[in-house]
Scaffold this active site. Structure first.
Site, PDB file in Angstrom:
ATOM      1  N   PRO A   2     -18.468 -31.229 -59.159  1.00 31.89           N
ATOM      2  CA  PRO A   2     -17.475 -32.088 -59.459  1.00 31.89           C
ATOM      3  C   PRO A   2     -16.085 -31.681 -58.804  1.00 31.89           C
ATOM      4  O   PRO A   2     -15.900 -30.433 -58.901  1.00 31.89           O
ATOM      5  CB  PRO A   2     -17.292 -32.202 -60.995  1.00 31.89           C
ATOM      6  CG  PRO A   2     -18.452 -31.829 -61.584  1.00 31.89           C
ATOM      7  CD  PRO A   2     -19.117 -30.620 -60.282  1.00 31.89           C
ATOM      8  N   GLU A   3     -15.304 -32.541 -58.309  1.00 31.00           N
ATOM      9  CA  GLU A   3     -14.151 -32.073 -57.620  1.00 31.00           C
ATOM     10  C   GLU A   3     -13.039 -32.631 -58.159  1.00 31.00           C
ATOM     11  O   GLU A   3     -12.984 -33.529 -59.221  1.00 31.00           O
ATOM     12  CB  GLU A   3     -14.219 -32.527 -56.167  1.00 31.00           C
ATOM     13  CG  GLU A   3     -15.242 -31.730 -55.337  1.00 31.00           C
ATOM     14  CD  GLU A   3     -15.363 -32.195 -54.019  1.00 31.00           C
ATOM     15  OE1 GLU A   3     -14.582 -32.543 -53.263  1.00 31.00           O
ATOM     16  OE2 GLU A   3     -16.358 -32.110 -53.266  1.00 31.00           O
ATOM     17  N   LYS A  56      -9.763 -27.946 -60.993  1.00 29.81           N
ATOM     18  CA  LYS A  56     -10.837 -28.358 -61.242  1.00 29.81           C
ATOM     19  C   LYS A  56     -11.274 -28.061 -62.731  1.00 29.81           C
ATOM     20  O   LYS A  56     -12.245 -27.987 -63.320  1.00 29.81           O
ATOM     21  CB  LYS A  56     -12.297 -28.086 -60.513  1.00 29.81           C
ATOM     22  CG  LYS A  56     -12.253 -28.621 -59.227  1.00 29.81           C
ATOM     23  CD  LYS A  56     -13.332 -27.813 -58.025  1.00 29.81           C
ATOM     24  CE  LYS A  56     -12.954 -28.134 -56.581  1.00 29.81           C
ATOM     25  NZ  LYS A  56     -13.989 -27.132 -55.780  1.00 29.81           N
ATOM     26  N   ARG A 109     -27.658 -26.961 -64.991  1.00 28.37           N
ATOM     27  CA  ARG A 109     -27.740 -25.506 -64.030  1.00 28.37           C
ATOM     28  C   ARG A 109     -27.075 -24.628 -65.251  1.00 28.37           C
ATOM     29  O   ARG A 109     -27.373 -23.432 -64.631  1.00 28.37           O
ATOM     30  CB  ARG A 109     -26.978 -25.678 -62.853  1.00 28.37           C
ATOM     31  CG  ARG A 109     -27.663 -26.839 -61.944  1.00 28.37           C
ATOM     32  CD  ARG A 109     -28.769 -26.317 -61.304  1.00 28.37           C
ATOM     33  NE  ARG A 109     -28.714 -25.169 -60.474  1.00 28.37           N
ATOM     34  CZ  ARG A 109     -28.443 -25.225 -59.142  1.00 28.37           C
ATOM     35  NH1 ARG A 109     -28.091 -26.167 -58.580  1.00 28.37           N
ATOM     36  NH2 ARG A 109     -28.406 -24.007 -58.593  1.00 28.37           N
ATOM     37  N   ARG A 261     -20.878 -24.295 -45.733  1.00 26.32           N
ATOM     38  CA  ARG A 261     -21.129 -25.639 -46.359  1.00 26.32           C
ATOM     39  C   ARG A 261     -21.552 -26.604 -45.308  1.00 26.32           C
ATOM     40  O   ARG A 261     -20.922 -26.489 -44.287  1.00 26.32           O
ATOM     41  CB  ARG A 261     -19.740 -26.111 -47.136  1.00 26.32           C
ATOM     42  CG  ARG A 261     -19.086 -25.022 -48.029  1.00 26.32           C
ATOM     43  CD  ARG A 261     -19.868 -24.779 -49.269  1.00 26.32           C
ATOM     44  NE  ARG A 261     -20.327 -25.699 -49.945  1.00 26.32           N
ATOM     45  CZ  ARG A 261     -19.520 -26.278 -51.203  1.00 26.32           C
ATOM     46  NH1 ARG A 261     -18.395 -25.890 -51.349  1.00 26.32           N
ATOM     47  NH2 ARG A 261     -19.937 -27.407 -51.710  1.00 26.32           N
TER      48      ARG A 261
END
Ligand SMILES: [Zn+2]
Length: 273
Positions: A2-3, A56, A109, A261
């Site tokens: 999530p950003e 975040k 996770r 990335r």
């Protein structure tokens, strides 16, 4: 992960629990709690006074000057439930609140963190002091962007991902911002002109605002506090679009690695500076 737009959507939804008191906390993943699970007891009996976002991070302020700083990392998200029954399979932590509401923290996770600290020291303790400028705040002006990039060198996407320069942008929105502004993600920031900064500033705000308006990008686990998907994944133009035709010129989108990335871009539309 999530950003900014996904965390902002959660924070807006979570305003529904401001004013509630924490009655009990259960957790099957004690390692998520910092400095340790025992610290969670400091929150029991306390009232939630405010819930805000910085980059975040979600910041819950409680009565008694105690703060809970939550970070979703890879797969974390909060759900608001009307009973203790887990709304999803991977609820790691559950907060029983006054009025019979349950705040559940889902995290497949198990990388999400919940840090309890004194209000006076939370910014330092959670390293919030090291974060860069907030791109949706009023003080994120064109001059502020130029200032943040002053004397910086390197690839544009790498700098967009650097949380100490601009806070809250991750892999998804970095690719979308580069596409929007028509910059190759490997452009050197030291080569950006005054007009380039105007375009970059506009693109950062447009893409993040669009993400918030669409209630986030659901790729993987992200959902809002009701368990609903965001809509931004339906209008992505660059992120993970490699191998597909560019929405502007029809050419095939390329990919490369930047800061480890995967980065998708159109070699025709996005010029290297
Ligand atoms: Zn193109």
């Amino acid at each position: 992960m999530p950003e900014l737009p996904e965390v902002e959507t959660q924070v807006r939804d979570l305003q529904a629990v401001v004013g509630k008191k924490i009655l009990a906390i259960t957790s099957d993943t004690h390692k998520a709690w910092k400095p340790n699970f025992a610290a969670s007891r400091q929150l029991v009996g306390k009232k939630i006074l405010s819930i805000t976002r910085r980059a975040k991070y979600l910041i819950f302020k409680f009565s008694g000057r105690v703060v809970l700083v939550a970070h979703f990392r890879m797969t974390g998200h909060f759900l608001i439930a009307k009973s203790a029954t887990p709304l999803e399979r991977f609820i790691r932590h559950s907060f029983a609140l006054s009025s019979g509401i349950f705040l559940q923290f889902s995290d497949i996770r198990k990388f999400g963190t919940l840090t309890v600290c004194a209000e006076s020291s939370h910014e330092k303790f959670c390293k919030l002091v090291d974060l860069g400028i907030e791109p949706l705040e009023k003080n994120f002006t064109l001059a502020a962007l130029k200032q943040a990039f002053q004397n910086k060198k390197g690839m544009l996407k790498a700098l967009l991902l650097n949380q100490s320069i601009i806070a809250g942008i991750g892999n998804i929105y970095a690719d979308e911002i580069c596409f929007n502004a028509k910059f190759h993600p490997a452009s050197r920031v030291e080569n950006l002109t005054a007009q380039d900064f105007v375009n970059l500033h506009k693109a950062i705000q447009q893409e993040l605002k669009k993400g918030v308006k669409n209630r986030g990008t659901t790729i993987g686990e992200y959902v809002d506090t009701l368990g609903k998907h965001g809509k931004n994944q339906l209008s992505l133009r660059a992120y993970k679009q490699h191998g597909k035709p560019c929405s502007v010129c029809g050419g095939i989108m390329q990919k490369m690695k930047i800061s480890q990335r995967t980065t998708s871009f159109c070699a025709h539309c996005q010029r290297k500076k």
